[in-house]
Design an enzyme around this catalytic site. Structure first.
Site, PDB file in Angstrom:
ATOM      1  N   LYS A 233       0.854  -1.189   0.000  1.00 58.08           N
ATOM      2  CA  LYS A 233       0.000   0.000   0.000  1.00 58.08           C
ATOM      3  C   LYS A 233       0.884   1.231   0.000  1.00 58.08           C
ATOM      4  O   LYS A 233       2.020   1.181   0.471  1.00 58.08           O
ATOM      5  CB  LYS A 233      -0.869   0.025   1.267  1.00 58.08           C
ATOM      6  CG  LYS A 233      -2.092   0.912   1.160  1.00 58.08           C
ATOM      7  CD  LYS A 233      -3.219   0.174   0.498  1.00 58.08           C
ATOM      8  CE  LYS A 233      -4.493   0.952   0.501  1.00 58.08           C
ATOM      9  NZ  LYS A 233      -5.642   0.080   0.214  1.00 58.08           N
TER      10      LYS A 233
HETATM   11  N1  GLU Z   1      -7.394   0.119  -2.994  1.00 58.72           N
HETATM   12  C1  GLU Z   1      -8.179  -1.053  -3.242  1.00 58.72           C
HETATM   13  C2  GLU Z   1      -8.218  -1.933  -2.019  1.00 58.72           C
HETATM   14  O1  GLU Z   1      -8.045  -1.471  -0.911  1.00 58.72           O
HETATM   15  C3  GLU Z   1      -7.754  -1.786  -4.503  1.00 58.72           C
HETATM   16  C4  GLU Z   1      -6.347  -2.293  -4.511  1.00 58.72           C
HETATM   17  C5  GLU Z   1      -5.913  -2.834  -5.869  1.00 58.72           C
HETATM   18  O2  GLU Z   1      -6.726  -2.935  -6.776  1.00 58.72           O
HETATM   19  O3  GLU Z   1      -4.728  -3.149  -5.985  1.00 58.72           O
HETATM   20  O4  GLU Z   1      -8.497  -3.092  -2.097  1.00 58.72           O
END
Ligand code: GLU
Length: 435
Positions: free
Chosen positions: A125
């Site tokens: 993240k």
């Molecule tokens: N931000 C989204 C989540 O928390 C998507 C992450 C992604 O598609 O890599 O799942």
């Protein structure tokens, strides 16, 4: 001697930033790991410590020149929590409250989420502590491009693949893809997902998280013989996730009786017209004043009797105090980490079934996986095909979690962690320690 040294080493304290006492989302994650530990195969216990320590943390300075010529510095992060099952995967958020501890927790939840739906990724993240609403479009582009260059050492289609999260969207992903590609000297669409369809994005990606919330909500409702038709739904958050979830629920004849965002709460006992609400919010910039509903104070929102409560905003929204007031049959977590551990226990005592974030909002990363597969193979699927595969993956993941919950008499969150931690730690154990 060796045994003594071993036991001394075992006692080495965690660095302060990894402490369980850290308030906030990272502390929540560590408590979730503790809850699941007794249910994990003892053969995997020696590897559990890897979950408590992110594999890699990068903190970057992101300086940009504002439109008025002044240079401003922002702090950005990219955390790779675990890469045992594949490249890192997870979104990038822009928010004034982003901290390292928050990004660490969000990266860990991605490790769990990717394992729950069994897509071949680790968890990562990123984020920048910034209020993007205070930046012009040009400033936002410079910020994104500089941040992408700073985390360039970590990302790549087979290393770590960012995606949108809070306050980032397909335009931000297009800039990231372009910046990375310019540095590589070739167009590399697979480096990020959630791109515009014209640049290798996937059909169905924009609605995927909200659609997934609906799919798992319907699965859990079926297990309890609760019909979707005329079900009462309340949604916190009216962004990418909350809006799509509300829309898909109402397309399936449920009644969305309340929606809350940072502008306030609107309520209509007979059901809100979600399309009209979206158009109103787009024009007015607020939910308040919507002619198809009345204003409700923000705390009363949590007390509304309903079938489905969908938190789809930020983490930590369901505190113990709010949990005590909730009169929902199901809480389906569209957001990441919306329920604090104490609230989780209260909801369980009150017989409210919580479908955890790592399952409920996994539709987004599942279609991100489809996007990445399509980019790598340069062959694109129809929307119907994507939605069908999404439904299949989420339904299978739901059934796997449900079965463990039934067999071991566990809450769905603990069951999801049992399934996911087993997959992550088995991969970790099979790979073994290097050197
Ligand atoms: N931000 C989204 C989540 O928390 C998507 C992450 C992604 O598609 O890599 O799942």
């Amino acid at each position: 001697m060796a045994a003594i040294r071993e036991s001394t080493e075992q006692r080495i304290e965690l660095p302060s930033y990894l402490s369980r006492d850290t308030l906030g989302p990272w502390g929540t994650f560590l408590q979730q790991v503790e809850t699941v530990t007794p249910w994990l195969d003892p053969a995997l216990h020696p590897w559990i410590e890897t979950l408590r320590r992110p594999k890699r943390i990068l903190i970057v300075d992101v300086p940009i020149k504002r439109d008025n010529g002044v240079i401003v510095h922002y702090e950005g992060y990219r955390v790779q929590h675990n890469l045992s099952r594949g490249p890192g995967k997870g979104g990038i958020r822009y928010h004034p409250s982003v901290t390292l501890a928050e990004v660490m927790a969000l990266s860990a939840w991605m490790s769990i989420k990717n394992a729950v739906v069994n897509v071949p990724y680790g968890g990562a993240k990123g984020g920048i502590r910034v209020d993007p609403k205070r930046l012009s479009q040009n400033e936002l582009e410079r910020l994104t491009r500089r941040y992408t260059s700073e985390i360039n050492v970590l990302i790549g289609p087979d290393k770590d693949i960012p995606a949108p999260d809070l306050n980032t969207n397909e335009q931000v992903m297009a800039w990231m893809m372009d910046t990375y590609s310019m540095n590589q000297g070739r167009t590399s669409p697979g480096v990020v997902t959630g791109k515009p369809v014209s640049l290798g994005g996937s059909l169905g990606r924009a609605d995927a998280t909200g659609r997934g919330v609906f799919i798992v909500a319907r699965s859990v409702a079926r297990k309890h013989s609760v019909p979707i038709e005329d079900a009462r739904v309340v949604v916190q958050g009216f962004g990418n996730v909350g809006e799509a979830a509300a829309r898909i629920f109402s397309e399936n004849n449920a009644k969305v009786i309340a929606v809350q965002d940072d502008s306030g709460t609107v309520y209509n006992e007979r059901g809100l017209d979600v399309g009209a609400l979206r158009r109103f919010r787009q024009n007015a910039g607020t939910l308040l004043g919507f002619p198809g509903g009345e204003r409700l104070d923000n705390e009363s929102f949590w007390e509304l009797p309903c079938d489905f409560l969908i938190p789809a905003a930020m983490e930590g929204q369901i505190s113990a105090a709010r949990a005590a007031k909730i009169k929902a049959r199901f809480v389906v977590e569209g957001a990441n980490g919306p329920t604090v551990p104490e609230a989780d226990r209260i909801l369980q005592d009150h017989d409210v079934t919580v479908v955890p974030d790592v399952l409920a909002n996994a539709g987004g990363v599942t279609v991100s996986y489809f996007e990445w597969v399509q980019d790598i193979s340069s062959f694109f699927w129809t929307e119907a095909e994507i939605n069908m595969r999404l439904e299949r993956i989420l339904t299978e993941a739901f059934e796997a979690v449900w079965q463990v919950a039934e067999q071991k008499k566990l809450a769905l969150r603990t069951a999801a962690y049992v399934v996911a931690c087993h997959r992550v730690l088995a991969a970790r154990a099979q790979r073994g320690l290097y050197p």
